[in-house]
Design an enzyme around this catalytic site. Sequence first.
Site, mmCIF file in Angstrom:
data_model
loop_
_atom_site.group_PDB
_atom_site.id
_atom_site.type_symbol
_atom_site.label_atom_id
_atom_site.label_comp_id
_atom_site.label_asym_id
_atom_site.label_seq_id
_atom_site.Cartn_x
_atom_site.Cartn_y
_atom_site.Cartn_z
ATOM 1 N N LYS A 214 -9.888 -6.322 2.916
ATOM 2 C CA LYS A 214 -10.289 -5.654 4.156
ATOM 3 C C LYS A 214 -11.775 -5.879 4.435
ATOM 4 C CE LYS A 214 -8.603 -1.584 5.180
ATOM 5 N NZ LYS A 214 -8.353 -0.124 5.191
ATOM 6 N N GLU A 220 -12.857 -9.219 -7.510
ATOM 7 C CA GLU A 220 -11.879 -10.132 -8.111
ATOM 8 C C GLU A 220 -11.285 -11.070 -7.063
ATOM 9 O OE1 GLU A 220 -10.809 -5.972 -9.884
ATOM 10 O OE2 GLU A 220 -11.666 -6.765 -8.024
ATOM 11 N N GLY A 274 -4.609 0.811 0.927
ATOM 12 C CA GLY A 274 -4.257 -0.469 0.311
ATOM 13 C C GLY A 274 -2.863 -0.497 -0.285
ATOM 14 N N ARG A 275 -2.481 0.558 -0.994
ATOM 15 C CA ARG A 275 -1.175 0.567 -1.649
ATOM 16 C C ARG A 275 -0.040 0.850 -0.668
ATOM 17 N NH1 ARG A 275 -4.424 4.493 -3.061
ATOM 18 N NH2 ARG A 275 -3.921 6.702 -2.807
ATOM 19 N N GLU A 362 -1.377 5.723 -8.590
ATOM 20 C CA GLU A 362 -2.675 5.701 -7.928
ATOM 21 C C GLU A 362 -2.782 6.806 -6.888
ATOM 22 O OE1 GLU A 362 -5.407 2.109 -7.121
ATOM 23 O OE2 GLU A 362 -4.289 2.356 -5.253
ATOM 24 N N HIS A 393 18.250 -2.741 -23.748
ATOM 25 C CA HIS A 393 17.974 -3.349 -25.046
ATOM 26 C C HIS A 393 16.483 -3.299 -25.388
ATOM 27 C CE1 HIS A 393 22.075 -4.859 -25.623
ATOM 28 N NE2 HIS A 393 22.079 -4.986 -24.304
ATOM 29 N N LYS A 518 -15.048 -0.067 -12.182
ATOM 30 C CA LYS A 518 -15.601 -1.209 -11.436
ATOM 31 C C LYS A 518 -17.127 -1.168 -11.437
ATOM 32 C CE LYS A 518 -13.257 -0.682 -7.553
ATOM 33 N NZ LYS A 518 -12.700 -0.982 -6.203
#
Length: 571
Positions: A214, A220, A274-275, A362, A393, A518
């Site tokens: 944005k 990153e 964002g999510r 979050e 399993h 961060k």
Amino acid sequence: MMAGHTLISSTEAWQDLKAHVKDIKKTHLRDLLSDAERSKSMIVEYDDLILDYSRQRATLGTLNKLSKLAETARLKEKIDNMYNGEHINKTENRSVLHVALRAPRDAVIKSDGKNVVPDVWGVLDKISDFSEKVRSGSWRGATGKALKDVIAIGIGGSYLGPLFVHTALQTDPEGVEAARDRQLRFLANVDPIDVAKSIKGLNPETTLVVVVSKTFTTAETMLNARTLREWISSALGSEAVAKHMVAVSTNLTLVENFGIDPNNAFAFWDWVGGRYSVCSAVGVLPLSLQYGFPIVEKFLKGAWSIDQHFHSAPFESNLPVFRGKAANRFSHALQLNQQVLLGLLSVWNVSFFGYPARVSMESNGKGVSIDGEPLPFDAGEIDFGEPGTNGQHSFYQLIHQGRVIPCDFIGVVKSQQPVYLKGEVVANHDELMSNFFAQPDALAYGKTPEELKKENVPEFLIPHKTFTGNRPSVSLLLPALNAYTVGQLLALYEHRVAVQGFIWGINSFDQWGVELGKLLASQVRKQLHASRAKGGPVRGFNFSTTTLLTKYLEATSDHQGEITETKLPQL
């Protein structure tokens, strides 16, 4: 009604529910499931989805108390406030309007008095036009070759949301046909290994890179973007960047400075967290490049179906409300979360647990109320899972005989890729669904020592083969797995999270918890640069971090000095 600054745990409704737990703890799901009327009242259907929560440790009286809790928390009012564009994200002073991202053209959804739906459709139309140009070959790369491969760079919701949809569609017959001879890859992690994997086997001449940030400053994401910019420009020249890279961003100045034509930047808005952004250009652009906008539009319509249901359906038949209320009631009133609540997402047919897990943890991993008051209870849950029988399993031993872990089982009626083998007792999908139907009952009923004795199990093995049962779960059955139902599934879990947060009285739409790490990482980054460039000692950290940083620098001493030349992955 609950006053503005009263914690939900201090209310009469919460305390009444907590007292009710003493009665619930005396019951067993074996007995509760024998009541057909109770079970019938706990199966809800909407738009071909079937939600069965009869294996929750609850009576009809419990449901009444849950409704009272929702009323006390002003749940309906809070849902309305979200849809009306109120600034319910108080810490960032923003509306929360991801529902507007999938609204039809004629809908009216306002933020700060402005209908945002026309803006949404302006971006969607731009995506539809651009993606069709790329897919048809009218938009080509710098050397004139068609762009068949897409790498989407983003992190968090910019990665997990689109990946969730892509994972489901890449085996859907309609999706397979639409994506023929095309590839969609994602690059999120800043690890150079991930860069190497994302470009392995790809030709820069046929690759289009979508950079999702944005602000166009996410550390990153922008390092990965610069890396792929170098990959493209080293092969095709710096002028090729404008033909091979586009952006999803609102910072047009930085987009242009990066070398991307600002006309090829696709917007989204502050009222999109964002999510919760997969239905914005964040997800719609890369998915439309892979599958075509008409298929992605079906995904948006599926999400909108649940949006309407969530906003308008009575609570007694409202799927997201039932999911959210049940999660609150059973994690707190039964105090399962204090044993470390692990909300299991066992997804049958498609591994999408990474996305709802992120949305949940979050959003609701908070320690204070929306008014900043410390919570006297643990909010949030730990979500994990596996598709199909993989989990059986790996961690099913834990959920059957270890700690009590509430489970979600998600099944699909019709397989995307059915297999029938001559001579087999059942088709492959029937084998899968046999486990879908069996596991919730196994968790609920368990197996008693008396049953084992009747089977002549040796005495010394009886404790080891006893299953206590009484372990809650929810089953969700989808008619098929396609673009539309994936949209439904996404919206169902988004709104489930909102209901939890509304009842707990927390802000589900900020994420300050991601900031501190961060910030400290930026300090470490500066130290690494200083030590490599000037050879100075590590300073300003505690003994443990200083020791590890020093050893890391010593072990990578061949990288000393300023970085003077570019090296890209060779995989």
